[in-house]
Design a protein around this motif. Structure first.
Motif, PDB file in Angstrom:
ATOM      1  N   ILE A  28       0.846  -1.204   0.000  1.00  0.00           N
ATOM      2  CA  ILE A  28       0.000   0.000   0.000  1.00  0.00           C
ATOM      3  C   ILE A  28       0.879   1.251   0.000  1.00  0.00           C
ATOM      4  CG2 ILE A  28      -1.677   1.320   1.355  1.00  0.00           C
ATOM      5  CD1 ILE A  28      -2.739  -1.388   2.380  1.00  0.00           C
ATOM      6  N   ILE A  29       1.915   1.228   0.848  1.00  0.00           N
ATOM      7  CA  ILE A  29       2.797   2.406   0.927  1.00  0.00           C
ATOM      8  C   ILE A  29       3.551   2.605  -0.374  1.00  0.00           C
ATOM      9  CG2 ILE A  29       4.842   3.295   2.100  1.00  0.00           C
ATOM     10  CD1 ILE A  29       3.573   1.778   4.591  1.00  0.00           C
ATOM     11  N   MET A  30       3.971   1.475  -0.975  1.00  0.00           N
ATOM     12  CA  MET A  30       4.650   1.588  -2.274  1.00  0.00           C
ATOM     13  C   MET A  30       3.739   2.236  -3.294  1.00  0.00           C
ATOM     14  SD  MET A  30       6.471  -2.068  -2.523  1.00  0.00           S
ATOM     15  CE  MET A  30       6.877  -2.025  -4.255  1.00  0.00           C
ATOM     16  N   ALA A  31       2.472   1.799  -3.298  1.00  0.00           N
ATOM     17  CA  ALA A  31       1.523   2.373  -4.257  1.00  0.00           C
ATOM     18  C   ALA A  31       1.371   3.872  -4.013  1.00  0.00           C
ATOM     19  CB  ALA A  31       0.167   1.677  -4.128  1.00  0.00           C
ATOM     20  N   VAL A  32       1.294   4.248  -2.723  1.00  0.00           N
ATOM     21  CA  VAL A  32       1.160   5.675  -2.403  1.00  0.00           C
ATOM     22  C   VAL A  32       2.369   6.451  -2.910  1.00  0.00           C
ATOM     23  CG1 VAL A  32       1.130   7.314  -0.503  1.00  0.00           C
ATOM     24  CG2 VAL A  32      -0.368   5.350  -0.434  1.00  0.00           C
ATOM     25  N   ILE A  33       3.565   5.897  -2.636  1.00  0.00           N
ATOM     26  CA  ILE A  33       4.786   6.615  -3.037  1.00  0.00           C
ATOM     27  C   ILE A  33       4.858   6.738  -4.556  1.00  0.00           C
ATOM     28  CG2 ILE A  33       7.301   6.500  -3.069  1.00  0.00           C
ATOM     29  CD1 ILE A  33       7.193   5.263  -0.315  1.00  0.00           C
ATOM     30  N   VAL A  34       4.530   5.627  -5.241  1.00  0.00           N
ATOM     31  CA  VAL A  34       4.631   5.658  -6.705  1.00  0.00           C
ATOM     32  C   VAL A  34       3.616   6.641  -7.281  1.00  0.00           C
ATOM     33  CG1 VAL A  34       4.234   4.297  -8.774  1.00  0.00           C
ATOM     34  CG2 VAL A  34       5.636   3.378  -6.949  1.00  0.00           C
ATOM     35  N   LEU A  35       2.397   6.629  -6.747  1.00  0.00           N
ATOM     36  CA  LEU A  35       1.392   7.571  -7.246  1.00  0.00           C
ATOM     37  C   LEU A  35       1.824   9.009  -6.967  1.00  0.00           C
ATOM     38  CD1 LEU A  35      -1.966   5.813  -6.333  1.00  0.00           C
ATOM     39  CD2 LEU A  35      -0.953   6.136  -8.581  1.00  0.00           C
ATOM     40  N   LEU A  36       2.422   9.216  -5.792  1.00  0.00           N
ATOM     41  CA  LEU A  36       2.913  10.544  -5.439  1.00  0.00           C
ATOM     42  C   LEU A  36       3.997  10.989  -6.422  1.00  0.00           C
ATOM     43  CD1 LEU A  36       1.958  12.140  -2.951  1.00  0.00           C
ATOM     44  CD2 LEU A  36       4.127  11.589  -1.876  1.00  0.00           C
ATOM     45  N   CYS A  37       4.889  10.056  -6.763  1.00  0.00           N
ATOM     46  CA  CYS A  37       5.953  10.385  -7.716  1.00  0.00           C
ATOM     47  C   CYS A  37       5.363  10.762  -9.058  1.00  0.00           C
ATOM     48  CB  CYS A  37       6.895   9.197  -7.897  1.00  0.00           C
ATOM     49  SG  CYS A  37       7.945   8.908  -6.500  1.00  0.00           S
ATOM     50  N   ILE A  38       4.377   9.951  -9.508  1.00  0.00           N
ATOM     51  CA  ILE A  38       3.777  10.219 -10.813  1.00  0.00           C
ATOM     52  C   ILE A  38       3.081  11.573 -10.792  1.00  0.00           C
ATOM     53  CG2 ILE A  38       1.979   9.473 -12.415  1.00  0.00           C
ATOM     54  CD1 ILE A  38       2.697   6.599 -11.624  1.00  0.00           C
ATOM     55  N   TRP A  39       2.354  11.839  -9.690  1.00  0.00           N
ATOM     56  CA  TRP A  39       1.632  13.104  -9.600  1.00  0.00           C
ATOM     57  C   TRP A  39       2.600  14.285  -9.556  1.00  0.00           C
ATOM     58  CZ3 TRP A  39       1.012  16.629  -5.343  1.00  0.00           C
ATOM     59  CH2 TRP A  39       0.064  17.607  -5.582  1.00  0.00           C
ATOM     60  N   LEU A  40       3.693  14.127  -8.793  1.00  0.00           N
ATOM     61  CA  LEU A  40       4.632  15.239  -8.640  1.00  0.00           C
ATOM     62  C   LEU A  40       5.363  15.536  -9.940  1.00  0.00           C
ATOM     63  CD1 LEU A  40       6.282  14.590  -5.164  1.00  0.00           C
ATOM     64  CD2 LEU A  40       4.905  16.544  -5.799  1.00  0.00           C
ATOM     65  N   THR A  41       5.659  14.488 -10.702  1.00  0.00           N
ATOM     66  CA  THR A  41       6.430  14.729 -11.923  1.00  0.00           C
ATOM     67  C   THR A  41       5.543  14.888 -13.139  1.00  0.00           C
ATOM     68  OG1 THR A  41       6.655  12.368 -12.234  1.00  0.00           O
ATOM     69  CG2 THR A  41       8.449  13.481 -11.111  1.00  0.00           C
ATOM     70  N   HIS A  42       4.242  15.032 -12.915  1.00  0.00           N
ATOM     71  CA  HIS A  42       3.345  15.203 -14.055  1.00  0.00           C
ATOM     72  C   HIS A  42       3.402  16.653 -14.525  1.00  0.00           C
ATOM     73  CE1 HIS A  42       0.004  14.465 -16.690  1.00  0.00           C
ATOM     74  NE2 HIS A  42      -0.607  15.533 -16.204  1.00  0.00           N
ATOM     75  N   GLY A  43       3.643  16.826 -15.818  1.00  0.00           N
ATOM     76  CA  GLY A  43       3.647  18.177 -16.372  1.00  0.00           C
ATOM     77  C   GLY A  43       4.794  19.018 -15.874  1.00  0.00           C
TER      78      GLY A  43
ATOM     79  N   LEU B  27      10.612  -0.547  -5.352  1.00  0.00           N
ATOM     80  CA  LEU B  27      10.332   0.856  -5.041  1.00  0.00           C
ATOM     81  C   LEU B  27      11.515   1.736  -5.419  1.00  0.00           C
ATOM     82  CD1 LEU B  27       8.154   2.622  -3.838  1.00  0.00           C
ATOM     83  CD2 LEU B  27       9.358   2.531  -1.688  1.00  0.00           C
ATOM     84  N   PHE B  28      12.725   1.203  -5.150  1.00  0.00           N
ATOM     85  CA  PHE B  28      13.925   1.972  -5.507  1.00  0.00           C
ATOM     86  C   PHE B  28      13.959   2.246  -7.005  1.00  0.00           C
ATOM     87  CE2 PHE B  28      18.316   1.169  -7.128  1.00  0.00           C
ATOM     88  CZ  PHE B  28      18.810   2.439  -6.899  1.00  0.00           C
ATOM     89  N   LEU B  29      13.707   1.186  -7.797  1.00  0.00           N
ATOM     90  CA  LEU B  29      13.753   1.370  -9.254  1.00  0.00           C
ATOM     91  C   LEU B  29      12.677   2.340  -9.711  1.00  0.00           C
ATOM     92  CD1 LEU B  29      14.491  -2.289 -10.383  1.00  0.00           C
ATOM     93  CD2 LEU B  29      16.057  -0.354 -10.296  1.00  0.00           C
ATOM     94  N   LEU B  30      11.466   2.187  -9.131  1.00  0.00           N
ATOM     95  CA  LEU B  30      10.363   3.059  -9.559  1.00  0.00           C
ATOM     96  C   LEU B  30      10.631   4.510  -9.199  1.00  0.00           C
ATOM     97  CD1 LEU B  30       7.215   0.903  -8.765  1.00  0.00           C
ATOM     98  CD2 LEU B  30       8.036   1.626 -10.991  1.00  0.00           C
ATOM     99  N   VAL B  31      11.102   4.721  -7.956  1.00  0.00           N
ATOM    100  CA  VAL B  31      11.355   6.104  -7.534  1.00  0.00           C
ATOM    101  C   VAL B  31      12.468   6.709  -8.378  1.00  0.00           C
ATOM    102  CG1 VAL B  31      12.319   7.480  -5.665  1.00  0.00           C
ATOM    103  CG2 VAL B  31      10.490   5.910  -5.196  1.00  0.00           C
ATOM    104  N   LYS B  32      13.483   5.905  -8.646  1.00  0.00           N
ATOM    105  CA  LYS B  32      14.586   6.411  -9.458  1.00  0.00           C
ATOM    106  C   LYS B  32      14.085   6.806 -10.846  1.00  0.00           C
ATOM    107  CE  LYS B  32      19.211   5.117 -10.919  1.00  0.00           C
ATOM    108  NZ  LYS B  32      20.175   4.041 -10.996  1.00  0.00           N
ATOM    109  N   LYS B  33      13.238   5.945 -11.406  1.00  0.00           N
ATOM    110  CA  LYS B  33      12.774   6.183 -12.774  1.00  0.00           C
ATOM    111  C   LYS B  33      11.728   7.293 -12.829  1.00  0.00           C
ATOM    112  CE  LYS B  33      10.674   3.680 -16.602  1.00  0.00           C
ATOM    113  NZ  LYS B  33      11.060   4.702 -17.541  1.00  0.00           N
ATOM    114  N   LEU B  34      10.829   7.309 -11.829  1.00  0.00           N
ATOM    115  CA  LEU B  34       9.692   8.225 -11.920  1.00  0.00           C
ATOM    116  C   LEU B  34       9.955   9.577 -11.302  1.00  0.00           C
ATOM    117  CD1 LEU B  34       6.759   5.798 -11.116  1.00  0.00           C
ATOM    118  CD2 LEU B  34       7.349   6.784 -13.306  1.00  0.00           C
ATOM    119  N   LEU B  35      10.816   9.628 -10.284  1.00  0.00           N
ATOM    120  CA  LEU B  35      11.010  10.912  -9.608  1.00  0.00           C
ATOM    121  C   LEU B  35      12.388  11.497  -9.899  1.00  0.00           C
ATOM    122  CD1 LEU B  35       9.699  12.910  -7.604  1.00  0.00           C
ATOM    123  CD2 LEU B  35      10.893  11.734  -5.802  1.00  0.00           C
ATOM    124  N   PHE B  36      13.443  10.709  -9.626  1.00  0.00           N
ATOM    125  CA  PHE B  36      14.775  11.305  -9.682  1.00  0.00           C
ATOM    126  C   PHE B  36      15.203  11.622 -11.106  1.00  0.00           C
ATOM    127  CE2 PHE B  36      14.936  10.311  -5.348  1.00  0.00           C
ATOM    128  CZ  PHE B  36      15.982  11.022  -4.799  1.00  0.00           C
TER     129      PHE B  36
END
Lengths: 240, 170, 84
Positions: A28-43, B27-36
Motif C-alpha cells: 500500500i505504501i509503495m503504491a502511495v509513493i509511486v502515485l505521489l511520484c507520478i503526480w509530482l512529476t506530471h507536467g 520501489l527503488f527502481l520506480l522512484v529512481k525512474k519516476l522521480l529522480f
C-alpha cells in the motif's frame, strides 16, 4: 482484562508460503509513493514551475544534497536509494496514524533493510580493496582480532535493525497499553449508568491516543528513518 | 484469533524478508525512474539553459560594446567632417566675399576712372567749345574792333595764335 | 509448575532488562545539557546543534532499545517456554 500485543497477522497462507500484514502494508505504501511520484512529476516545465514541481525538486535536491554532504560527490548515485529508504521508512512508521500496523514495527522489515546496508558496505569494501584486501581487513591489526572484527561487522546491521524496530515497536506497545487503559478507565467512569450498552462506549479512546501517537509515531518515525539513512550513508562511505 | 507472527520475530520470517527486499528493490527502481530521473533531467536542462542565457547575454554585451565603439568612431568622424564642411563653407564664403569686395572695388575704381575720363573729356570738350566760342567771339570782337576783313589764311593764323595764347592762359 | 517458574522468571528478567534504560537516560540527559550549553554559547547554530544532538541521542538510545527488545522478547515471544 486481556491485553495482547501481537505480531503482524498472516493474511494469506499456502503451505509454508505466507503473506503477512507487513508485506501488504508495504505494498500500500509503495503504491502511495509511486502515485505521489507520478503526480509530482506530471507536467514538468522548464520555466515557471508549478508549486508541486517546486516541492518535487526540493525533495530531490534535499536527498541529493544530504548524500553529497554525508558521502561525498563520488557516491552521489546513492541519492535515489537513500531517498527511497527514507520515504519508505517514514511512511511505513506513519501508517500507524491511519490505524495500520506500522511496517517498521516488524523486525523482518528493518532487518531486511539493515542486511541490504550490510551487503552494500561489504560490497563497497570488496570493490575498493579487492577480495584479498577485504579478507585481510578482518585480521587487522592482529590475527587475534578476527572474531572481534567479524562480530563487529555483524553487529552493525543487527544494531541498526533492532534500533529502528525497537523504537517503533515500543510505540506500538505503549499505544496498545494506553488504548486499553483508556478503555478500562472510560468504562469505570461510565459504570454509574446502568445500561450495559452505554457504559461499554470507550469515550476516552477517542482522540487522546492520537495525541500520543503524534509523538511516538511522527517524531520517532522521522528520527529513526533519518538515523537509519544516516548510518547507511556513513557506513557505506566510511569504507577505506 | 487470527494467525500471526511473533511480536519479535526471532528467528526472522524468511518470506517477509524476501518480500521486504523485493519491495525495496522495486520501489527503488520506480522512484529512481519516476522521480529522480525526470527531476534531475529538468534541473540539468535548466542549468544548461541558464548557462546558455549567460553566454548569450555575454555575446550581446560584447556586440553592444563593439557597436558603441563603432558609433563613437562614426560620431567623431561626422564631427570632424562637419567641422571641415563648415570650415570649407566659411573659406568659400570668405573667398567669395573677398572676390565680391575686390570686384566691386575694381568696378568702383573703373567707374571712378570712367567718370574721371568722362569728366576730363567733357572738360576738354567744354574747354574746346569754350575755346571755339571764345575764338569766334574774339574774331567777332576783333572784326568789330578793327573793322577790317582779313583773308581766311591770315584769319586762321591769327586765330591759331590767339588760341595758343588763350590756351596757355586757360 | 516449571512453566509458572519460567513465566515468573521471564517477567522478572524483563523488568531487570529495562534497567538498561538508566544508561541512555543519563547519556541523553548529558547530551541535551551539552546541547543547551552549546545553544547558549552559539545561538545562531541552533539548527546544527539540534540535529547533531538528536542524532547522537538516537544512537545513544540503542542500548536502552536493546534492553527493551530483550524485555519484549521475554514478555511476548518467550523462547524459554519452548525449552521445556
Amino acid at each position: 482484562m486481556n491485553i495482547s500485543v501481537s505480531g503482524p497477522k498472516i493474511l494469506f497462507e499456502w503451505g509454508s508460503f505466507h503473506i503477512t500484514e507487513t508485506v501488504v502494508n508495504g505494498w500500500i505504501i509503495m503504491a502511495v509513493i509511486v502515485l505521489l511520484c507520478i503526480w509530482l512529476t506530471h507536467g514538468l516545465k522548464l520555466r515557471n514551475p508549478s508549486k508541486k514541481q517546486i516541492v518535487a525538486e526540493k525533495l530531490v535536491m534535499m536527498a541529493t544534497n544530504m548524500v553529497r554532504d554525508t558521502m561525498g560527490e563520488k557516491y552521489i548515485g546513492f541519492a535515489p536509494y537513500i531517498g527511497t529508504l527514507f520515504a519508505f521508512s517514514v511512511l511505513g512508521s506513519l501508517s500507524s496514524l491511519l490505524g495500520m500496523r506500522p511496517m517498521t514495527g516488524d523486525l523482518n522489515t528493518t532487518l531486511g533493510w539493515a542486511l541490504v546496508t550490510f551487503v552494500l558496505v561489504q560490497g563497497n569494501n570488496i570493490r575498493i580493496n579487492g577480495l584479498g584486501g577485504w579478507l585481510k581487513s578482518f585480521v587487522q591489526p592482529v590475527a587475534v582480532m578476527l572474531p572481534m572484527n567479524i562480530i563487529g561487522e555483524i553487529a552493525n546491521p543487527i544494531s541498526m535493525a533492532f534500533r529502528h524496530f525497537g523504537n517503533i515497536a515500543s510505540g506500538i506497545v505503549i499505544s496498545t497499553l494506553i488504548y486499553s487503559a483508556l478503555g478500562a478507565l472510560s468504562s469505570t467512569i461510565l459504570s454509574f449508568i446502568p445500561v450495559e450498552f452505554i457504559n461499554s462506549i470507550p469515550i476516552l479512546q477517542v482522540g487522546l491516543p492520537a495525541m500520543l501517537s503524534i509523538y511516538f509515531d511522527l517524531f520517532t518515525g522521522f528520527l529513526q528513518a533519518y538515523i537509519f539513512c544516516m548510518l547507511t550513508m556513513s557506513f557505506v562511505s566510511g569504507v577505506e | 484469533m487470527d494467525k500471526a507472527l511473533q511480536f519479535v520475530s526471532i528467528p526472522p520470517d524468511l518470506w517477509t524478508l524476501i518480500f521486504t527486499w523485493a519491495n525495496l528493490l522495486i520501489l527503488f527502481l520506480l522512484v529512481k525512474k519516476l522521480l529522480f530521473k525526470p527531476i534531475m533531467n529538468i534541473i540539468k536542462q535548466r542549468e544548461d539553459e541558464v548557462g546558455k542565457m549567460y553566454e548569450d547575454a555575454q555575446t550581446a554585451s560584447d556586440h553592444a560594446k563593439a557597436m558603441e565603439t563603432e558609433y563613437t568612431e562614426k560620431l567623431a568622424n561626422a564631427k570632424t567632417q562637419a567641422e571641415s564642411i563648415v570650415a570649407d563653407a566659411v573659406q568659400n564664403a570668405q573667398a567669395r566675399a573677398d572676390q565680391i569686395v575686390s570686384d566691386s572695388q575694381a568696378q568702383a575704381a573703373s567707374m571712378i576712372e570712367g567718370a574721371q575720363a568722362r569728366i576730363a573729356r567733357e572738360q576738354k570738350a567744354a574747354v574746346e567749345e569754350a575755346k571755339g566760342e571764345i575764338c569766334s567771339m574774339a574774331v567777332l570782337m576783333a572784326s568789330k574792333v578793327i573793322e577790317k576783313d582779313l583773308d581766311a589764311a591770315a584769319q586762321s593764323a591769327l586765330i591759331e595764335k590767339c588760341m595758343d595764347e588763350m590756351g596757355d592762359t586757360l | 509448575m516449571e512453566r509458572a517458574i519460567i513465566l515468573a522468571a521471564s517477567a522478572i528478567g524483563a523488568g531487570l532488562a529495562m534497567i538498561a534504560g538508566i544508561g541512555p537516560g543519563i547519556g541523553q540527559g548529558y547530551a541535551a545539557g551539552k546541547g543547551a550549553e552549546a545553544v547558549g554559547r552559539q545561538p545562531e547554530a541552533k539548527g546544527d546543534i539540534m540535529s547533531t544532538m538528536l542524532l547522537g541521542c538516537a544512537v545513544a538510545e540503542s542500548t536502552g532499545i536493546y534492553g527493551l527488545v530483550v524485555a519484549m522478547i521475554l514478555l511476548f515471544a518467550n523462547p524459554l517456554i519452548n525449552l521445556l
